[in-house]
Design an enzyme around this catalytic site. Sequence first.
Site, PDB file in Angstrom:
ATOM      1  N   GLY A 151       0.830  -1.196   0.000  1.00 16.25           N
ATOM      2  CA  GLY A 151       0.000   0.000   0.000  1.00 16.25           C
ATOM      3  C   GLY A 151       0.867   1.249   0.000  1.00 16.25           C
ATOM      4  N   CYS A 152       0.261   2.367  -0.395  1.00 21.73           N
ATOM      5  CA  CYS A 152       1.022   3.608  -0.500  1.00 21.73           C
ATOM      6  C   CYS A 152       1.455   4.084   0.886  1.00 21.73           C
ATOM      7  CB  CYS A 152       0.205   4.671  -1.221  1.00 21.73           C
ATOM      8  SG  CYS A 152      -1.475   4.895  -0.601  1.00 21.73           S
ATOM      9  N   TYR A 153       0.540   4.153   1.830  1.00 25.36           N
ATOM     10  CA  TYR A 153       0.907   4.592   3.179  1.00 25.36           C
ATOM     11  C   TYR A 153       1.935   3.640   3.814  1.00 25.36           C
ATOM     12  CZ  TYR A 153      -3.030   7.973   3.306  1.00 25.36           C
ATOM     13  OH  TYR A 153      -3.890   9.020   3.084  1.00 25.36           O
ATOM     14  N   THR A 205       4.185   1.861   2.462  1.00 24.62           N
ATOM     15  CA  THR A 205       5.518   2.060   1.882  1.00 24.62           C
ATOM     16  C   THR A 205       6.222   3.232   2.571  1.00 24.62           C
ATOM     17  OG1 THR A 205       4.863   1.165  -0.256  1.00 24.62           O
ATOM     18  CG2 THR A 205       6.759   2.643  -0.242  1.00 24.62           C
TER      19      THR A 205
END
Lengths: 345, 345, 345, 345
Positions: free
Chosen positions: B148-150, B152
């Site tokens: 997921g972006c968060y 990472t």
Amino acid sequence: MLKAAIIGASGYTGFELMRLSVQHPHVELTSVSSEKFAGKKVGEVFPSLHDKIKIDFKSISEKKGVSKADFVFVALPHKEAMSVVPQLIKLGKKVIDLSADFRFNDPAIYENWYQKHTAPELLQDAVYGLSELYREKIKNAQLVANPGCYPTAVILALAPLIKNDLIDLNNIIADAKSGVSGAGRSVVLSSLFAEVNEGVKAYKVAKHQHSPEMEQELSLIAQKNVSLLFTPHLVPMNRGILATIYTTMSKEMSEDEVLNLYKNFYQNDIFVRICPLGTFPSTNQVKGSNYCDISITIDSRTNRLVVVSVIDNLLKGGSGQAVQNMNIMAGFNEELGINQPALFP
Amino acid sequence: MLKAAIIGASGYTGFELMRLSVQHPHVELTSVSSEKFAGKKVGEVFPSLHDKIKIDFKSISEKKGVSKADFVFVALPHKEAMSVVPQLIKLGKKVIDLSADFRFNDPAIYENWYQKHTAPELLQDAVYGLSELYREKIKNAQLVANPGCYPTAVILALAPLIKNDLIDLNNIIADAKSGVSGAGRSVVLSSLFAEVNEGVKAYKVAKHQHSPEMEQELSLIAQKNVSLLFTPHLVPMNRGILATIYTTMSKEMSEDEVLNLYKNFYQNDIFVRICPLGTFPSTNQVKGSNYCDISITIDSRTNRLVVVSVIDNLLKGGSGQAVQNMNIMAGFNEELGINQPALFP
Amino acid sequence: MLKAAIIGASGYTGFELMRLSVQHPHVELTSVSSEKFAGKKVGEVFPSLHDKIKIDFKSISEKKGVSKADFVFVALPHKEAMSVVPQLIKLGKKVIDLSADFRFNDPAIYENWYQKHTAPELLQDAVYGLSELYREKIKNAQLVANPGCYPTAVILALAPLIKNDLIDLNNIIADAKSGVSGAGRSVVLSSLFAEVNEGVKAYKVAKHQHSPEMEQELSLIAQKNVSLLFTPHLVPMNRGILATIYTTMSKEMSEDEVLNLYKNFYQNDIFVRICPLGTFPSTNQVKGSNYCDISITIDSRTNRLVVVSVIDNLLKGGSGQAVQNMNIMAGFNEELGINQPALFP
Amino acid sequence: MLKAAIIGASGYTGFELMRLSVQHPHVELTSVSSEKFAGKKVGEVFPSLHDKIKIDFKSISEKKGVSKADFVFVALPHKEAMSVVPQLIKLGKKVIDLSADFRFNDPAIYENWYQKHTAPELLQDAVYGLSELYREKIKNAQLVANPGCYPTAVILALAPLIKNDLIDLNNIIADAKSGVSGAGRSVVLSSLFAEVNEGVKAYKVAKHQHSPEMEQELSLIAQKNVSLLFTPHLVPMNRGILATIYTTMSKEMSEDEVLNLYKNFYQNDIFVRICPLGTFPSTNQVKGSNYCDISITIDSRTNRLVVVSVIDNLLKGGSGQAVQNMNIMAGFNEELGINQPALFP
């Protein structure tokens, strides 16, 4: 009509004071000053006030318009403010200063974070102008030190918890996000549109000068030392502050109980609104208004209470609260001239 | 040329995969699918790719283009992803899935935060695709679960501290700020320009589904349970995530020591850069690039260590990392096709 | 490797030249200069280029790095450019100047809109660097005067019509909208975020200095005098120019005929794309790319032909076209290093 | 207190009517309707109105609240508006309709650009609500058709020229730039933040349905046929329209003469302000206000007169003008409740 002057009227908070004065039914501006625009019509510099304010900008050193005023708003940068306020006090004016110069009880703290204080004798009588907390003192103050934008958002969010001794006073983190007008109208590279737009950044991490201001006020509420870690961020929007505050609960309470505690604490404060559980405020619901909206959440997994508060940094975080304080000092209804709902979208 | 297909190519991460494929010297797209635009030319739907990609969008159910591919990127929403991945695995494709469906080791956690898992048998062999931490496993994986972006942004920021046992594992707060493309391309009221612009808001406070993903990975690094309080915020910009992470140090260290520790930890990782002390990154220094920039600060007053990390949510936080993983799996230079510096301003 | 130097590398076009050089497979930077940042590492000033460019900024007066270069990009403001270009020419460098100083054939016109010209002897040999129109001359030029951003958008939009004598040459209106980076990186009040954001404005109506540049070039195409009314506008976004051009047709033609005429005119020009009838380009489909996308519409009610063109002002309208010209001069493939598709969103 | 109802109160113009009603000293809302939010408290849907409006949203079909109202604002999309207005008229309500349904004198024109008209019998008595031009008729109207946002900006800019027969009536071009709220609150892909932000685009070139509305009104002023080419553009900001209008002068006049003519024309119109020569308005000087600011420039080189006008599309271009019309109809001071200066920044 109450006669008012604004010293330093061409920055964002100064301009906002002019805008609010125009909307206020009982205020007449006798003088607005700006070194940069002295001699120019207000409407020439700010076309949105064309025909609303018909006087010219005066030099800050010119005293005539100020001498006719009962109230003087000082919207100068810190350091410059304390060079004009003492004389205004001597002249018997009621003064609302929007700089940091008179916010500290202890000049040593001020000098640690800012610079040498040149009017420390005024600190004792200056009243910290967080309207909801110091309303009674503000009523009779001659000098009100209007709070910083970040401290307004953070202190209002924490006061009910600290007053009721519900959290660990050494374990508070405030992570705040501000629109760009918070950086003022100084012409600097880092405030250029293309530098700021489409980016978010942290700055002065754990070193922002609003930290000691928050700690002073929260400690006064707690009656003991509060220490807080504060990180401000810059967000690509004109106005608004959102503060996300992380606390550790020292008592077990339900969200409903905490919610009620907040509602009771602010039951007589028209400008503080408590959000329903499960909803989180956006700054755009207070943009252009004097409200502070507050939301609370308990994370039972980590035993933390998260408080989110939003204000318009130029209104409740600056000029709006200054007018609120003026209303209190003048015995007006506290909402007068500043009760507009937010401009959305 | 490596033959690749993209399933779900008309959302923001899917589109980004197309854009990156065009720039990649060794990738040839055999198929791009989109239910919404099936039958249309890519350049008709996305004029910026006019003449860059000459094939049409196919329906997701059409198998021909996919069957020619060696690598398949799945950029579908969670739940939909796990309905197509098992078949791809059976066909022997290398699969990089950008949804959450294969990120969890324990299907119970997935089912607690998402929904029933329909392909739990694949979880054991799926490799969590945080390139810097799992490079060796990714090399030989058939199925990579792209992070997921968060997670990472948060895991890269915390890994060196946790790996070296420097912080209190039960006292971590991650306050993240994301651009609006992070909400995806779904047509919902809350993503309309005029709803989002000129406002910042918190959402899913302490309840975001990326929390357990962070906790799983951080616990694996720590070899014991890590609990973390995570609050995401929405910021009016297209791209970018900034995570501000508050930790409590369990050892005394200087900023220089911590800085060196980070530099050593990431010394072989081209896409992770450590900022000089006293500087804080803006998301606009990674916009359009695959970098993660990290800054550390110690607040000795509160004994806390604050880590700030920034990524482009669609690149290192999504499609860029997916291509990085593809490069690792294919034995290419890890930077291939994704080594552009940020687009500024 | 082609050795290149950039004089004036810390403004937006100068920075963009650095970014593009990093991406160009055949370019090595020998020197980048900036008065403001002389002595600092590039990566210190622009963190996005950390480790991508390892040299320091030099003072503009320092000659060493420049002397090693084959190509010199001059990204100084007008007036300053003509103070350094003559010496570069004497040294035998190939020069691409991004200022207005060498764009005019007639120094009198330059002096009428700018200031006294101090190197008029170079005007005759300078080639106007609109790549699509002057490719052959650019090949052999020593000094290329890179076009202005607005003229690039307007001339590319009008050239096919004027070349084919289809419109009234005294009845052309160009209404252009530009992102804020077009105003450069000068630190001025009118470029501050909060001044510009959430507003659109016209400026220099009918008096912008790009007007005579457009008229010179369009007249050369027409082989007779062209007069044009040009109004620029400032739009709250980082990058992009959209020009809406109103012409009066002197012949009756269908939209299909005009469309084909444009397609034929630009059939060998990779960076000019013609939009399908009925579709209108947004600047965000060329953001971060070197494309110019053009759309045409006939309003039969008023017998007018409306042309809409979009470019990225820093790429096709500035540094991208400069690199395109360098490619042409060096005999490289014209697309080298600048063939990325737009960054969207 | 004047009792008012708003039908369709959850779109941007409907919401704006609620906001303005709250600020109006003589208005009491008896009913606000919204199909989508029927049954919910206004403050629950729009937190900025928490405690300002204490009634619930009703279904549009519910008649009770409306029956108590003297004035009804209809803020429905066109087509839906004409399905509710006839009944309101029968009930004797004063109606201000913000849709296009009652703006045309000739139903054939409406049907050509919109759809079949289901209440053509009302067209004859409906008054076009451009307050400055039709004040006398509005006073006694029962049904006011509030103008479109673009037509308001364009007609106010052109009326003095056309009334005084100064320009070629077949040679008018209006190039307008609008903020995104102008597209309404419909949930469509093209209005998503990440689609619109950082881009400017033209749309419906020469084919926008506001063209015939402008032509009808300008022809009425001219007493002969006016034809106009209109191109709208979308700009990434919440509010505001800027119209740049290109005309060809049929008489020779100086800028001073034209300026005086405008000042005289609008001398009794508080909401129209004429900018000093050489200054050009930004939409941010009218944002949140009911003003229309107009600037004129003569380009003697091309014999053209360029008029630039700015409005807030939701105020003077929509709900603000609706309240202005209500004030006129009710015999109130025209400024009541809408005399706030712009919110800047």
